[in-house]
Design a protein around this motif. Structure first.
Motif, mmCIF file in Angstrom:
data_model
loop_
_atom_site.group_PDB
_atom_site.id
_atom_site.type_symbol
_atom_site.label_atom_id
_atom_site.label_comp_id
_atom_site.label_asym_id
_atom_site.label_seq_id
_atom_site.Cartn_x
_atom_site.Cartn_y
_atom_site.Cartn_z
ATOM 1 N N PHE A 140 34.600 28.439 39.507
ATOM 2 C CA PHE A 140 35.452 29.598 39.223
ATOM 3 C C PHE A 140 36.402 29.303 38.076
ATOM 4 C CE2 PHE A 140 34.397 31.202 43.502
ATOM 5 C CZ PHE A 140 34.329 32.562 43.262
ATOM 6 N N VAL A 173 44.165 33.700 35.414
ATOM 7 C CA VAL A 173 44.148 34.154 36.808
ATOM 8 C C VAL A 173 43.429 35.490 36.922
ATOM 9 C CG1 VAL A 173 45.590 34.911 38.723
ATOM 10 C CG2 VAL A 173 46.193 32.854 37.461
ATOM 11 N N CYS A 176 39.658 35.089 36.839
ATOM 12 C CA CYS A 176 39.118 34.569 38.103
ATOM 13 C C CYS A 176 39.163 35.637 39.194
ATOM 14 C CB CYS A 176 39.912 33.353 38.570
ATOM 15 S SG CYS A 176 39.714 31.920 37.516
ATOM 16 N N VAL A 177 40.328 36.282 39.326
ATOM 17 C CA VAL A 177 40.545 37.162 40.474
ATOM 18 C C VAL A 177 39.887 38.520 40.286
ATOM 19 C CG1 VAL A 177 42.329 38.390 41.748
ATOM 20 C CG2 VAL A 177 42.648 35.990 41.181
ATOM 21 N N LEU A 181 35.651 36.868 40.940
ATOM 22 C CA LEU A 181 35.670 36.969 42.406
ATOM 23 C C LEU A 181 34.904 38.186 42.942
ATOM 24 C CD1 LEU A 181 36.759 35.964 45.179
ATOM 25 C CD2 LEU A 181 38.747 37.420 44.772
#
Lengths: 566, 186
Positions: A140, A173, A176-177, A181
């Protein structure tokens, strides 16, 4: 039409159709516009920032971005190295697998921190579930770091003079999120419903119909397989990666996984178009990349479907193509398609053994990694392409006798020096590494007899492939190579490290320097970069740099082998 | 610099908890809804459990044989032969497999042997063979089991798995399911 070809066409068309809206979504995330998922993800991101003491609104210049990126990567390196050398006694180890040796842990840690996922171990016996899940974390965040670096370059390419290029942690961030994800959850769900294991239970003992006792390896595989594809990581759960019938149980999962390989790399190009509001430029870049991709893909599919001529000489039926190292449920066409998609994108997962491809397919997989920017890895693929654009702009400028400009910014000596060093780094690492390995093997054949699984030109290809894969941060291999030795672990580790971070530092630096320069509005004399002519120019630069640098080495390996058996 | 280092450490720990922990738990939760609860698809016949996706070694003449495997169908690991297309040792091995096949299947011509029956798969655990690879074994099995060829041909037809949605990818046969059905013929 042949159902094997139809499957391949469907995969590519679906990928592009999904990549366009995804690119728009990624563009909105990078520019900070509202999206429909804000309510869902904002609280989570805020929690991340608050608990880490990060002010995500603080603007950074390019140097601050690089400091943040390199620091967090150092933390990842130390943490992973510690875990891998201690998995033997750490929890979640139902099969009782031992800790890694220092050189293997060094190689594996760098491999996953650099988004390469070269694996000199086999997942079933070389890692505990704790180790697998730690590496999944890196799948990730190493992808997120690449996307964040790419976002910095996108921001810097806007038509203004500034040194404020957004916040690294914010891009990281959010990548990734909000991107990796949710798509991973979708893909992992599809996989578990099609028979991919997702369990913390250990090996299962069964008795086969013929009475053999077999221990079937299992584990929390589905979660990892989703992100390994989406983040162009490629590090599989099981030793043979997506050729394994539990990792990739049927043609549907194969399509889903293969679409995941290309999806974000292609979406990043469209994201560029949305961020800069230059859709035409995005289509030109997509066109150049796709042309190169098809140039590798079409002959590879044809060769694999045609079969191995050496086996033709045995007068048996090769209707399905060259089937050594391939699985029946995918067939030759989808195996060749995967082989090319995984190498042009720096993914490195496999659904067939590349070592057993016919020689020229093997060469095209290597060329995909040598160019490393026909789509390329998530984020970093565009960074590589950016270097080629800068060089093409400079050469075009010289050809027509004008000051080279790219998107309203003058390209001068300092940027060109950086671009040239980065462009030459890749061939330097690959060819020097292969030369040293060949020298050692040729002068000490007894000491290193365990290295090569195949004699002659193909053995040379095995070594060339390993360094190419390391330098392209790809991670696939001609797996016949006996690579879990101190030489390969350390040499490939160093190559991966240099080949990951210098090609991030270079483009970010160039973009940062250019962003600081005065903006020159377009005039009649401006070299337009969103045209077919410029597209061809970039393509030519790529072919010349890749072909001229690597042609001699390829002649000694796959090309010589081809002429031996055809 | 000190702040950057502490921020990096804290963010890393948080991502470790979230992506290695919570993300894994989410997928484990979803797996509980899947038909097999995420433990791999299996079937149980006469109290014996088999994984339908994991190929098994079938070498007996009375069974439809599976493909050669570089790891002898040991599912604790996995692996291909990684032999290059020009490797002389490898080609000799393929030739030997052809010869063995001809001995076990008298009457079959060389040209009828599908290459996938004499080449090893990528995973070493390939659960499938092609339709042709099943058909070429019919005469042998008919002779060993004393069943008519027509019954076996029908059995193969019933066990063909069509391409995805009828149009994408190759058609194939699951060797385990075919052999289970074969044992069921009485």
């Amino acid at each position: 039409m042949n159902t094997e070809i139809l499957g391949v066409v469907a995969m590519f068309v679906l990928t592009v159709l999904l990549a366009i809206p995804l690119g728009k979504y990624i563009g909105k995330i990078f520019t900070g516009e509202k999206t429909i998922f804000d309510k869902l993800f904002q609280p989570l991101e805020k929690l991340f920032f608050k608990l880490s003491g990060i002010d995500a609104a603080q603007e950074m210049n390019w140097k601050q971005h690089l400091v943040a990126l390199l620091t967090i990567n150092l933390v990842w390196f130390l943490l992973t190295l510690f875990i891998l050398m201690n998995i033997g006694w750490l929890p979640f180890n139902p099969d009782g697998n031992p800790s890694m040796s220092p050189d293997l842990a060094f190689n594996t840690t760098i491999s996953f921190v650099t988004n390469t996922n070269l694996q000199h171990y086999s997942g079933e016996s070389g890692l505990s579930y704790f180790g697998q899940l730690t590496l999944m974390l890196l799948q990730f965040i190493s992808a997120g770091a690449g996307m964040a670096a790419c976002a910095v370059v996108f921001t810097a390419m806007k038509e203004k003079t500034t040194d404020k290029l957004g916040n690294f942690y914010n891009y990281f961030v959010k990548s990734c999120v909000r991107i990796l994800l949710p798509i991973s959850i979708v893909v992992a769900t599809l996989l578990v419903f099609n028979g991919t294991p997702m369990t913390l239970k250990g090996k299962d003992q069964i008795i086969s119909m013929q009475g053999d006792t077999i221990n079937v390896s299992r584990g929390p595989a589905a979660a990892m397989i989703a992100i390994k594809q989406l983040g162009t990581n490629g590090g599989g759960y099981f030793g043979v990666n997506s050729a394994h019938p539990l990792e990739n149980p049927n043609y549907l999962t194969n399509m889903a996984e293969n679409i995941s390989i290309l999806l974000i790399p292609i979406a990043m190009i469209f994201a560029l178009g949305f961020v800069l509001k230059r859709k035409k430029l995005a289509w030109v870049i997509f066109g150049v990349m796709t042309l190169g991709f098809l140039f590798f893909l079409i002959p590879s599919i044809a060769l694999e479907l045609k079969g191995n001529p050496a086996i033709d000489h045995m007068h048996i039926n090769q209707a399905l193509g060259s089937m050594e190292g391939k699985e029946i449920r995918f067939g030759s066409a989808a195996s060749a398609y995967w082989g090319i998609t995984t190498t042009v994108t720096s993914n490195g997962s496999v659904n067939a053994m590349h070592d057993s491809f016919t020689p020229l397919t093997g060469m095209f997989t290597m060329l995909g990694m040598m160019v490393n920017s026909f789509y390329g890895g998530v984020g970093v693929g565009f960074l590589n392409f950016y270097i080629f654009i800068i060089i093409a702009v400079f050469i075009s400028g010289l050809m027509v006798g004008r000051t080279p400009e790219f998107l309203g910014k003058k390209i001068e000596a300092r940027e060109m020096k950086i671009a040239t060093i980065i462009a030459l780094l890749h061939p330097f690492l690959i060819l020097t590494g292969t030369a040293i390995a060949s020298f050692l093997y040729a002068h000490h054949p007894d000491t290193y007899a365990g290295w090569l699984n195949n004699p002659g030109n193909h053995g040379f290809s095995e070594m060339l492939y390993e360094f190419t894969s390391s330098s392209a941060n790809n991670g696939s291999g001609f797996e016949g190579l006996g690579d879990n030795t101190p030489f390969w672990n350390i040499a490939c580790g160093i190559v991966m490290l240099l080949a990951r971070f210098l090609p991030i530092i270079g483009p970010v630096a160039i973009a940062g320097i250019l962003a600081n320069k005065k903006y020159i509005p377009e005039s009649a004399g401006t070299l337009k970069t969103d045209t077919l002519t410029f597209g061809i120019m970039v393509f030519a630069v790529i072919i010349i740099i890749a072909a001229l640098s690597f042609f001699p080495a390829l002649t000694l390996g796959p090309i010589a082998e081809h002429f031996k058996i055809y | 610099m000190k702040t950057t280092i502490f921020q990096a450490i804290r963010l890393t720990i948080l991502t470790l908890l979230f992506f290695s922990g919570i993300y894994t738990l989410i997928i484990l939760g979803i797996a509980q809804l899947a038909p097999n609860k995420g433990k791999g698809e299996s079937i149980t016949v006469d109290g014996k459990k088999y994984y339908t996706n994991v190929g098994q070694s079938f070498t007996d003449d009375k069974y439809f044989n599976s493909r050669p495997s570089a790891v002898n169908y040991n599912a604790a690991g996995s692996g291909g032969s990684n032999k290059g297309p020009s490797n002389p040792d490898y080609l000799a091995q393929v030739q030997a497999r052809i010869d063995t096949f001809l001995v076990h299947n008298p009457g079959v011509k060389k040209e009828e042997i599908p290459s996938e029956l004499v080449t090893a798969s990528g995973s070493g655990l390939d659960p499938n063979i092609s339709v042709k690879a099943a058909e070429v074994q019919v005469n042998r099995i008919a002779a060993v089991r004393k069943i008519s060829v027509d019954v076996l041909q029908q059995l193969i037809k019933d066990n063909i798995e069509k391409p995805l949605a009828g149009i994408f990818g190759p058609k194939k046969i699951n060797v385990l399911k075919l052999n289970l059905a074969l044992d069921n013929l009485k």
